[in-house]
Design an enzyme around this catalytic site. Structure first.
Site, PDB file in Angstrom:
ATOM      1  N   LEU A  33       0.436  -1.285   0.382  1.00  0.00           N
ATOM      2  CA  LEU A  33       0.270  -0.032  -0.249  1.00  0.00           C
ATOM      3  C   LEU A  33       0.473   1.662  -0.077  1.00  0.00           C
ATOM      4  O   LEU A  33       1.878   1.282   0.439  1.00  0.00           O
ATOM      5  CB  LEU A  33      -0.790  -0.067   1.442  1.00  0.00           C
ATOM      6  CG  LEU A  33      -1.991  -0.955   1.211  1.00  0.00           C
ATOM      7  CD1 LEU A  33      -2.797  -1.039   2.561  1.00  0.00           C
ATOM      8  CD2 LEU A  33      -2.657  -1.529  -0.048  1.00  0.00           C
ATOM      9  N   HIS A  37      -3.486   4.362  -2.245  1.00  0.00           N
ATOM     10  CA  HIS A  37      -4.974   2.815  -1.689  1.00  0.00           C
ATOM     11  C   HIS A  37      -5.013   4.277  -0.341  1.00  0.00           C
ATOM     12  O   HIS A  37      -6.526   4.058   0.195  1.00  0.00           O
ATOM     13  CB  HIS A  37      -3.835   2.179  -1.188  1.00  0.00           C
ATOM     14  CG  HIS A  37      -3.428   1.297  -1.941  1.00  0.00           C
ATOM     15  ND1 HIS A  37      -2.357   1.184  -2.303  1.00  0.00           N
ATOM     16  CD2 HIS A  37      -3.780   0.235  -3.400  1.00  0.00           C
ATOM     17  CE1 HIS A  37      -1.817   0.792  -3.490  1.00  0.00           C
ATOM     18  NE2 HIS A  37      -2.633  -0.274  -4.008  1.00  0.00           N
ATOM     19  N   ASP A 150      -6.264   3.996 -12.866  1.00  0.00           N
ATOM     20  CA  ASP A 150      -6.216   3.050 -13.522  1.00  0.00           C
ATOM     21  C   ASP A 150      -7.449   3.204 -14.124  1.00  0.00           C
ATOM     22  O   ASP A 150      -9.307   2.486 -14.233  1.00  0.00           O
ATOM     23  CB  ASP A 150      -6.535   1.846 -12.569  1.00  0.00           C
ATOM     24  CG  ASP A 150      -5.314   1.064 -11.472  1.00  0.00           C
ATOM     25  OD1 ASP A 150      -4.588   0.328 -12.961  1.00  0.00           O
ATOM     26  OD2 ASP A 150      -5.215   1.383 -11.082  1.00  0.00           O
ATOM     27  N   GLN A 153      -9.829   0.033 -16.213  1.00  0.00           N
ATOM     28  CA  GLN A 153     -10.478  -0.135 -15.273  1.00  0.00           C
ATOM     29  C   GLN A 153     -11.678   0.281 -14.891  1.00  0.00           C
ATOM     30  O   GLN A 153     -12.880  -0.287 -13.907  1.00  0.00           O
ATOM     31  CB  GLN A 153      -9.500  -0.865 -14.234  1.00  0.00           C
ATOM     32  CG  GLN A 153      -9.651  -1.450 -12.578  1.00  0.00           C
ATOM     33  CD  GLN A 153      -8.367  -1.977 -11.582  1.00  0.00           C
ATOM     34  OE1 GLN A 153      -8.137  -2.405 -12.180  1.00  0.00           O
ATOM     35  NE2 GLN A 153      -8.669  -0.896 -10.992  1.00  0.00           N
TER      36      GLN A 153
END
Ligand code: AMP
Length: 279
Positions: A33, A37, A150, A153
């Site tokens: 992490l 995150h 991302d 995604q």
């Protein structure tokens, strides 16, 4: 903070939380992490009563010649970071518990997955969609926080949630960056010190594109050429630089609607991605 390894126990716990009338915010990760995150955890905290984070390096989203074995892992450090960030439950299953023998059901997105990282990494988004579908069924969240880092995604998982009617709201969180603009990523660990100095070129190339766009440039070819020149001034090798429609991810020639500028660049061991929306 409670650590749960078993999918069954996680699901039972989530059912009990929901029966008690509390909402669950979920942050799926592959661990190792960083502040990116943890910013997702903060967003989840402000949007739900309880936060579940998961750490699972999902074998199904790695190709045969990719970095599954080398992917950085440090559970003890991650555990402490999650505790300090206010995660309530850390879900940390094993690959064997997530994929039983002869696992044979997959979630395949058939349109948005064919370009960008999906073209360079065949099967990647099938692995991502399948594991996230499973995690949603296990963690039963009301909201799920995903990073804009991302970008493809995020769009594919929004489509999955829409098309398969998952009862979850997706919240997108902005990309957290190092001081030179490099997007934080677990894979930055693969960079040599010399490459780390050069890796700021991804962000700098996006900034160059934004400046061109702000000055009125609308030809995708010209913007991509400027991005390429900035990357190729370093030892980074372009995997792709694409300007695509922000919704359909189809290539655009002239920028009339919001367009996603996305790139993937390889340094010796690290394949890095970044993106920005030009609108
Ligand atoms: P990963 O562990 O790389 O699979 O990422 C887990 C989640 O964190 C995904 O939703 C990512 O988009 C998000 N994420 C990764 N890097 C960053 C970053 N630098 N800033 C914000 N979110 C990120």
């Amino acid at each position: 903070m409670k650590i749960i390894n078993s999918p069954e126990e996680m699901q039972r716990t989530a059912q009990n939380i929901r029966r008690a009338g509390k909402t669950i915010g979920f942050v799926p990760t592959m661990g190792y992490l960083h502040a990116g995150h943890l910013s997702l955890v903060q967003t989840a905290r402000t949007s739900a009563d309880l936060v579940v984070a998961s750490i699972f390096v999902n074998p199904a989203q790695f190709g045969p010649n990719e970095d599954l074995a080398a992917y950085p892992r440090d559970f003890e450090r991650d555990e402490k970071l999650c505790r300090d960030a206010g995660v309530d439950i850390l879900f940390y299953p094993t690959p064997g518990d997530m994929y039983l023998e002869e696992h044979s059901i997959w979630v395949d997105e058939e349109s948005l997955s064919n370009v960008l990282c999906g073209a360079s990494r065949p099967g990647h988004f099938r692995g991502v969609c399948t594991v996230v579908a499973k995690l949603l069924n296990i963690v039963l969240p009301d909201i799920m926080v995903l990073g804009e880092k991302d970008a493809q995604q995020l769009r594919i998982l929004r489509r999955m949630v829409r098309d398969l009617n998952f009862p979850v709201k997706i919240i997108a969180a902005p990309t957290i960056r190092e001081t030179d603009g490099l997007a934080m990523s677990s894979r930055n660990k693969y960079l040599t010190p010399a490459e780390r100095l050069e890796a700021g070129c991804l962000f700098q190339s996006l900034e160059k594109a934004r400046a061109l766009f702000a000055a009125g440039e609308r030809a995708a070819g010209n913007i991509k050429a400027a991005v390429r020149a900035a990357i190729e001034a370093t030892s980074g090798k372009v995997d792709y630089i694409e300007l695509v429609d922000d919704e359909t991810l189809r290539p655009v020639q002239t920028l009339e609607k919001p367009a996603l500028l996305a790139l993937a660049v390889k340094f010796s061991k690290a394949r890095l991605i970044d993106n920005t929306v030009l609108q």
